[in-house]
Design a protein around this motif. Structure first.
Motif, mmCIF file in Angstrom:
data_model
loop_
_atom_site.group_PDB
_atom_site.id
_atom_site.type_symbol
_atom_site.label_atom_id
_atom_site.label_comp_id
_atom_site.label_asym_id
_atom_site.label_seq_id
_atom_site.Cartn_x
_atom_site.Cartn_y
_atom_site.Cartn_z
ATOM 1 N N LYS A 8 1.610 -1.280 0.125
ATOM 2 C CA LYS A 8 0.118 0.125 0.192
ATOM 3 C C LYS A 8 0.549 1.314 -0.179
ATOM 4 O O LYS A 8 1.924 1.476 0.861
ATOM 5 C CB LYS A 8 -1.012 -0.135 0.978
ATOM 6 N N ASN A 9 0.432 2.037 -0.541
ATOM 7 C CA ASN A 9 1.310 3.097 -0.788
ATOM 8 C C ASN A 9 2.299 3.221 -1.387
ATOM 9 O O ASN A 9 3.259 4.270 -0.993
ATOM 10 C CB ASN A 9 0.968 4.073 -0.038
ATOM 11 N N ALA A 65 1.749 5.908 -5.656
ATOM 12 C CA ALA A 65 1.939 7.342 -5.120
ATOM 13 C C ALA A 65 3.566 7.112 -5.868
ATOM 14 O O ALA A 65 4.423 6.617 -6.173
ATOM 15 C CB ALA A 65 2.641 7.515 -3.385
#
Length: 116
Positions: A8-9, A65
């Motif tokens: 995640k991210n 990201a």
């Protein structure tokens, strides 16, 4: 092509270690002067290892990201232009402590378009 890592991210990663020609198919028409061929990894960029032959297959990375840590490690050859919401949904799937997916999720169809 199944996703095998989701952080995640950071990045979602798919790959096919059995077919090095898959990477060649994806990158066949990419020219160095293409502005997407860079080392800058913003969100929703598509990239692969700089040395596809060392990996003996295709590792596809989709950043979720901006990731300066990937600069100079991967080559960007594309960008998600439709379906960012799908990438974000993949980012939310359950993973184990090694970031491997608990349920199989994969890429069924991809359309590549040349930027004009």
């Amino acid at each position: 092509m199944l996703f095998h890592r989701v952080i995640k991210n950071f990045v979602v990663q798919a790959g096919n270690s059995q077919r090095v020609e898959a990477a060649e198919d994806w990158m066949l028409d990419v020219k160095p002067q293409n502005e997407l061929m860079s080392t800058k990894h913003g969100a929703f960029m598509l990239g692969t290892s700089k040395d596809i032959y060392a990996n003996k297959g295709l590792d596809l990375f989709i950043t979720t990201a901006p990731i300066p840590d990937l600069n100079d490690k991967l080559v960007v050859f594309g960008q998600v232009i439709k379906g960012e919401d799908v990438v974000q949904e993949i980012e939310e799937v359950d993973t184990d402590k090694l970031y491997q997916l608990k349920s199989p999720i994969g890429i069924v169809n991809v359309s590549l378009r040349r930027q004009r």
